[in-house]
Design a protein around this motif. Structure first.
Motif, PDB file in Angstrom:
ATOM      1  N   TYR A  38       0.849  -1.204   0.000  1.00  0.00           N
ATOM      2  CA  TYR A  38       0.000   0.000   0.000  1.00  0.00           C
ATOM      3  C   TYR A  38       0.886   1.257   0.000  1.00  0.00           C
ATOM      4  N   TRP A  39       1.870   1.246   0.900  1.00  0.00           N
ATOM      5  CA  TRP A  39       2.749   2.400   1.070  1.00  0.00           C
ATOM      6  C   TRP A  39       3.551   2.648  -0.210  1.00  0.00           C
ATOM      7  N   VAL A  43       1.177   5.498  -1.675  1.00  0.00           N
ATOM      8  CA  VAL A  43       1.549   6.691  -0.898  1.00  0.00           C
ATOM      9  C   VAL A  43       2.826   7.320  -1.444  1.00  0.00           C
ATOM     10  N   SER A 200      10.422   9.323   2.217  1.00  0.00           N
ATOM     11  CA  SER A 200       9.051   8.859   1.880  1.00  0.00           C
ATOM     12  C   SER A 200       9.123   7.675   0.930  1.00  0.00           C
TER      13      SER A 200
END
Lengths: 245, 222, 49, 211
Positions: A38-39, A43, A200
């Motif tokens: 998911y990340w 994201v 990130s």
């Protein structure tokens, strides 16, 4: 501590001990993969240079790290198998060989699929991809020698010996391939070994790396337990286990 | 200790010379494979001399691989492997002697055909000394590493192919530095770095390989 | 949502590699499980005689 | 042959597994200097495997073997006390009888004069064939070369796997006297044989693997 470790190396005790851990490993793997994917896919920002295709690193890099990590684990198990001759360490060697080969194959395939959008071709004799390919051959060597000997205990010892000889050679091969690559090819690799990406992008990579390691524990435990049942089928505790199921 | 080394080298050389006809085989194999490349690729002078280092050393790897089998084959058949481990002298010394003897029979003769290869592949004059050095230092490493593979696969059927799968990946560093040295010499670049690394590889192999071979033989015999 | 899957034109490579990886990982687990069931059946048969 | 000090070889509940089949289990024995152990059992009962375990070429699935109360596994000089003859006699086919023995005894670590070696060759009845390639010898003659090597090595523990196979009758009796001589000088012997060995019962111990 040593006593416990010694007790653990007996197949019967290991089987019970690992039985308790399997569900946890399975659950943790699935959770970590969910978070990591998911990340990494949703994201993490788009890479300014490569655009979206860099997201392949979230499986390519962990797989490449695992291919090396599993070989080292296999060589250590091989050392234990040759020195202390425990049955469990012999089983770990043969099972690690297959798992390691799978990780190496994944790293190679994803590396090629990543190369196409980035460099325009599936295969470049890039230093890391070449080392990965040679590592795959080393795994095939260990698997081949293990499967060509009938007596499984002798086969495991031969595989252990080859794994140890292999692990001594891996840094040498890595060094010579890098040197060879730098000689023939201007330096082209986009992401250096230690990705200097901003956090990130980095965090999902670390989560995926841990996810791969936990997955390795899960599949290794399963395969070891299978091999224990197969080899110890004549013993009483396996028969009770099967009947009691 | 040293006398045992000389003794086993003399014994193996004597055994090999009893079958003199077979001594030429590794060299003949080598020359044939080298002649395949111009036929298969192209006889063009410029192209061949650029290809030459790779051809020379890939062939050396294959020749070493094919001739490796004979190092322990006879010993396993006639039961003299067991005697190695009963000797007062450490098995690693005896094994090192066997590998040296095997190299003298299969590796060293390569030096004789270096000029011929240079001729066939248009290797320029000034690179021939480098070719000599790399063959002199490189082929013993091939024998030492190959012997580990043979010790592991001695008793198995399908030994030849399996041996290749086990040993060729380990030959890659030798291939890279040896052919690198020769191509550097051809283009006039310095090649001492490559040769030094080959030398380091040889020393490492001389120290570690006999231990691995001895352990591998014990595994194959059990 | 649609452009998420599109991955600005490189969807084939990204989803291709994810598909192959996850397939390989899941298959390894399934094969291990299948072998376990096969082994247990074999042992049960041998116990019956 | 100079007499050697007294030694003891003992084995406790040995078990041997080949692949997945168990060959033999809980085997016990102990032999001292001057004693011989005859290993009996049907074919395939693991006689050769037991001998190879006693040579420390292979380790048993279970059990302990001690030489003078020291475990043989990892023992630094146990294997140097052994002379072993397996099914293959350890004879190089491309060397002559004399060369075989000269190299064998030097590699093992003894340093005998060529005259002594020729003496032993005469004793095993191969003097006429001493310069013939071992390849041309009969199986029985190759066995005699191995038996000659045995006497040259002068080791305390002889482990012989079917030493009398292919040997002609008159030579067997002569070899039995060599064995007896070896035992009388504190030597030890572990042997498998189909033919009955004429050794004094007092010095003989037997174990049977196929029970």
């Amino acid at each position: 501590m040593w006593q416990w470790f010694h007790k653990l190396s007996t197949p019967k005790y290991y089987y019970q001990w690992s039985g308790k851990w399997l569900p946890w490993l399975a659950g943790l793997t699935i959770i970590l993969f969910a978070i990591g994917l998911y990340w990494g896919l949703l994201v993490a920002p788009t890479d300014y240079q490569q655009g979206e295709s860099y997201r392949i690193i979230y499986i390519h890099v962990p797989a490449a790290w695992m291919s090396m990590f599993v070989y080292v684990v296999m060589a250590c198990a091989g050392f234990v198998a040759l020195v202390w001759k425990t049955k469990l360490s012999e089983i770990v060697v043969s099972e690690c060989a297959v798992i390691g080969a799978v990780f190496t194959a994944i790293a190679l395939i994803t590396g090629m699929l990543w190369g196409k959008p980035t460099w325009g071709t599936y295969w470049t004799w890039d230093a890391r991809l070449t080392s990965e390919l040679i590592l795959l051959f080393l795994y095939f060597g260990v698997i081949a020698i293990y499967s060509s000997i009938e007596d499984k205990r002798v086969a495991a010892k031969a595989a252990s010996m080859l794994a140890i000889v292999g692990v001594v050679n891996i840094p040498i091969i890595h060094f010579s391939v890098n040197w060879w690559n730098s000689l023939h090819q201007p330096n082209m690799d986009i992401i250096s070994d230690k990705p200097s990406m901003d956090p990130s992008m980095l965090w999902p990579l670390l989560v995926m790396a841990v996810a791969f390691k936990v997955y390795f524990g899960w599949v290794l435990f399963m395969r070891i337990r299978n091999e224990i049942i197969s080899r110890e089928r004549a013993t009483k505790w396996v028969k009770e286990l099967v009947v009691g199921r | 200790m040293f006398s045992a080394l000389i003794t086993i080298i003399r014994r193996d050389l004597l055994v090999a010379f009893r079958r003199r006809a077979e001594l030429m085989n590794p060299i003949l194999f080598y020359v044939i494979v080298v002649t395949l490349f111009p036929l298969g690729v192209s006889p063009d002078k410029e192209f061949l001399s650029q290809l030459a280092p790779g051809v020379v050393w890939v062939t050396a790897l294959l020749a070493a691989l094919i001739s490796m089998e004979s190092i322990f084959r006879q010993d396993f058949d006639d039961g003299s492997v067991e005697q190695l481990f009963l000797s007062q002298h450490p098995p690693t010394v005896l094994i090192l002697g066997k590998v040296i003897a095997h190299w003298l029979i299969t590796g060293l003769p390569m030096l004789i055909i270096v000029p011929l290869m240079a001729l066939l592949l248009y290797i320029p004059q000034q690179a021939i000394p480098t070719l000599f050095i790399t063959v002199l230092i490189g082929t013993p490493i091939l024998s030492l590493i190959g012997a580990i593979g043979v010790a592991l696969t001695a008793g198995l059927r399908g030994g030849g192919v399996l041996l290749g799968l086990l040993v060729l990946p380990l030959y890659i560093p030798v291939l890279i530095f040896a052919s690198g040295a020769v191509s550097a010499a051809i283009t006039g670049l310095p090649y001492s770095g490559h040769v030094a690394l080959l030398g380091a590889g040889l020393i490492l192999a001389l120290i570690l390989a006999p231990l691995a071979i001895s352990a591998s033989l014990k595994i194959s015999m059990s | 949502m649609q452009e998420f899957f599109y991955m600005d034109g490189k969807w084939m490579y990204i989803w291709g590699s994810y598909a192959i990886t996850l397939a390989a990982l899941v298959l390894s687990i399934l094969f291990a499980n299948r072998r376990k069931r096969k082994l247990i059946r074999e042992i049960e048969d041998s116990l019956e005689e | 042959m100079r007499t050697q000090e007294v030694s003891v070889l003992s084995a406790h509940d040995l078990k041997c597994v080949k692949g997945s089949t168990e060959l033999f289990s809980n085997i016990h024995f102990e032999i001292r200097s001057g004693e011989a152990l005859v290993v009996e059992g049907s074919n395939g009962s693991g006689k050769t495997s037991l001998l190879r375990i006693l040579c420390n070429y292979n380790s048993p699935a279970e059990g302990q073997i001690t030489w003078n109360d020291e475990k043989i596994d990892g023992h630094e000089s146990y294997q140097q006390q052994i002379s072993y003859i397996g099914h293959a006699s350890g004879v190089k086919l491309d060397l002559t009888v004399l060369e075989n023995l000269v190299f064998a005894q030097r590699l093992v670590g003894t340093d005998r004069q060529e005259s002594e070696i020729k003496e032993i060759i005469r004793a095993v009845g191969l003097f006429k064939q001493r310069n013939i390639l071992a390849r041309k010898l009969s199986a029985g003659q190759k066995r005699r070369v191995a038996l000659a090597r045995l006497q040259l090595e002068e080791r305390q523990l002889w482990i012989l796997d079917e030493p009398l196979t292919a040997l002609d009758k008159d030579f067997v009796t002569e070899f039995e006297s060599v064995l007896k001589n070896h035992l009388d000088q504190n030597g030890m012997l572990i042997v498998t044989t189909h033919r009955e060995l004429l050794l004094p019962e007092a010095q003989l111990k037997r174990i049977n693997l196929s029970r």
